[in-house]
Design an enzyme around this catalytic site. Structure first.
Site, PDB file in Angstrom:
ATOM      1  N   THR A 210      19.612 102.302 102.823  1.00 20.35           N
ATOM      2  CA  THR A 210      20.717 101.662 102.108  1.00 20.35           C
ATOM      3  C   THR A 210      21.826 101.281 103.077  1.00 20.35           C
ATOM      4  OG1 THR A 210      20.285 102.774 100.033  1.00 20.35           O
ATOM      5  CG2 THR A 210      22.585 102.290 100.477  1.00 20.35           C
ATOM      6  N   ARG A 238      13.271 102.214  87.770  1.00 21.59           N
ATOM      7  CA  ARG A 238      14.171 103.238  88.340  1.00 21.59           C
ATOM      8  C   ARG A 238      15.415 102.602  88.992  1.00 21.59           C
ATOM      9  NH1 ARG A 238      16.502 104.586  93.586  1.00 21.59           N
ATOM     10  NH2 ARG A 238      16.800 106.814  93.640  1.00 21.59           N
ATOM     11  N   GLY A 240      18.889 103.920  91.232  1.00 19.16           N
ATOM     12  CA  GLY A 240      19.473 105.081  91.907  1.00 19.16           C
ATOM     13  C   GLY A 240      20.987 105.125  91.781  1.00 19.16           C
ATOM     14  N   THR A 262      24.618 107.165 100.850  1.00 25.65           N
ATOM     15  CA  THR A 262      23.191 106.884 101.033  1.00 25.65           C
ATOM     16  C   THR A 262      22.438 108.204 100.949  1.00 25.65           C
ATOM     17  OG1 THR A 262      21.471 106.199 102.585  1.00 25.65           O
ATOM     18  CG2 THR A 262      23.548 106.920 103.561  1.00 25.65           C
ATOM     19  N   GLY A 265      19.107 109.367  95.576  1.00 21.81           N
ATOM     20  CA  GLY A 265      20.034 108.881  94.564  1.00 21.81           C
ATOM     21  C   GLY A 265      20.150 109.751  93.329  1.00 21.81           C
TER      22      GLY A 265
END
Ligand code: ASP
Length: 345
Positions: A210, A238, A240, A262, A265
């Site tokens: 991320t 999904r 996060g 990051t 999640g």
């Protein structure tokens, strides 16, 4: 009615007589198991060069008196375009073989925020999050509706294959094989296997790629932005922590804090990591103490990852419970500095 847009009017900053920075920017490109032995010198250098490009893009905005919001977006867009990171081009794949992108942005002075999840055609998800913030009455849009909104807002649309990278595709096949899950067909519009000879760490890596940025501008405004492809082989739509305001992204001038996270999640959502850090700074903790305490908390329930935090003094904080986090900082008082491994200054 749309949320009040941030002022982006450039203003020449007043000359400063102290060492406190007039403006400051910190970025990350993901945390995780990132060890010296796992990166070749070329790979290490490629990440550092890319982090420096993102810092330069954000610094150019801030140095010319621009808004923190514009700076975090500029820095994140550079990393979204870079296949090294799990955001935009280079994002991980879902179990169905798609790239579904999440992003969020928040403006500290007025607590306006925008988020998107599950984008598949918008080149810069962070720009879509900002458009949600400034051009819609909402905070979060998902899926095809979010892409349609971004297109209507004039943001660049691409074929989903634009986000395809061989390295992430191989990572998906490996993850699905290990999990005993069915393999999706290679996307028809993907480049031929072997066509992409990119710098890529080995596939046994375990990291969260991320990207994010936090900034303080010369008018004292804070902002945070985060963008991701999520987790490899994610299923069932999904989503996060990244687009969840309070979890992966938060900024508040009232609390004196901007955060981009990051990591794993699900744990970051359950710990409301970004909001908690700002509560801690509002209660008087320094950004570094707040970041470390929160990472210890998320670690205590099983979460792995890291955060970057910016406060009103312009001193950035970095904290992680992983062996590395791609990261960097620059300010009006200090030249750009990037780091990868946890033990680097
Ligand atoms: N936090 C992201 C997610 O759970 C993953 C990452 O940081 O790379 O979607």
């Amino acid at each position: 009615m749309a949320q009040t847009p941030a002022q982006t009017q450039p203003r020449t900053p007043a000359p400063t007589t102290t060492d406190a920075p007039r403006w400051s920017l910190a970025i990350h490109g993901g945390a995780g198991v990132i060890e010296r032995a796992g990166l070749t010198p070329e790979q290490d250098g490629a990440y550092r060069a890319s982090l420096n490009r993102a810092l330069a893009a954000g610094a150019a905005v801030l140095e010319s008196g621009g808004a923190a919001l514009d700076a975090v977006q500029a820095a994140v867009q550079v990393m979204e375009d870079d296949p090294l990171f799990n955001a935009g081009r280079g994002a991980v794949f879902t179990a169905a073989g798609r790239n579904e992108l999440d992003a969020a942005v928040m403006n500290g002075p007025d607590l306006t925020a925008g988020a998107v999840a599950g984008l598949t055609t918008t080149r810069h998800p962070i720009a879509a999050a900002r458009a949600v913030m400034e051009q819609s009455p909402h905070v979060m849009l998902i899926g095809p509706g979010a892409d349609a909104f971004a297109a209507q807002a004039g943001l660049e649309q691409v074929d989903p294959a634009f986000f395809f990278t061989e390295r992430r595709w191989r990572g998906l096949i490996k993850a699905l094989t290990e999990a005993g899950l069915p393999l999706p067909e290679r996307p028809a519009a993907a480049p031929a296997p072997g066509a992409q000879a990119a710098v890529a760490p080995p596939l046994n890596e375990k990291k969260f790629g991320t990207v994010g940025a936090v900034a303080l501008d010369s008018q004292g405004r804070l902002a945070a932005a985060t963008s991701t492809g999520g987790m490899t082989a994610k299923r069932w739509g999904r989503v996060g922590d990244v687009p969840v305001i309070d979890a992966g992204t938060y900024a508040s001038n009232r609390d004196g804090c901007a955060v981009s996270a990051t990591g794993s999640g699900e744990y970051f959502i359950r710990s409301t990591v970004a909001r908690d850090i700002c509560r801690r700074t509002a209660d008087g903790a320094t950004v570094q103490t707040a970041a470390e305490a929160e990472i210890a908390d998320v670690g205590s329930i099983g979460g792995d990852g890291g955060v970057i935090v910016m406060g009103l003094t312009g001193t950035p904080a970095f904290a992680m419970n992983t062996s590395g986090m791609y990261r960097g900082a620059v300010s009006s008082a200090a030249p750009a500095h990037v780091a990868i491994y946890a033990d680097e200054p």
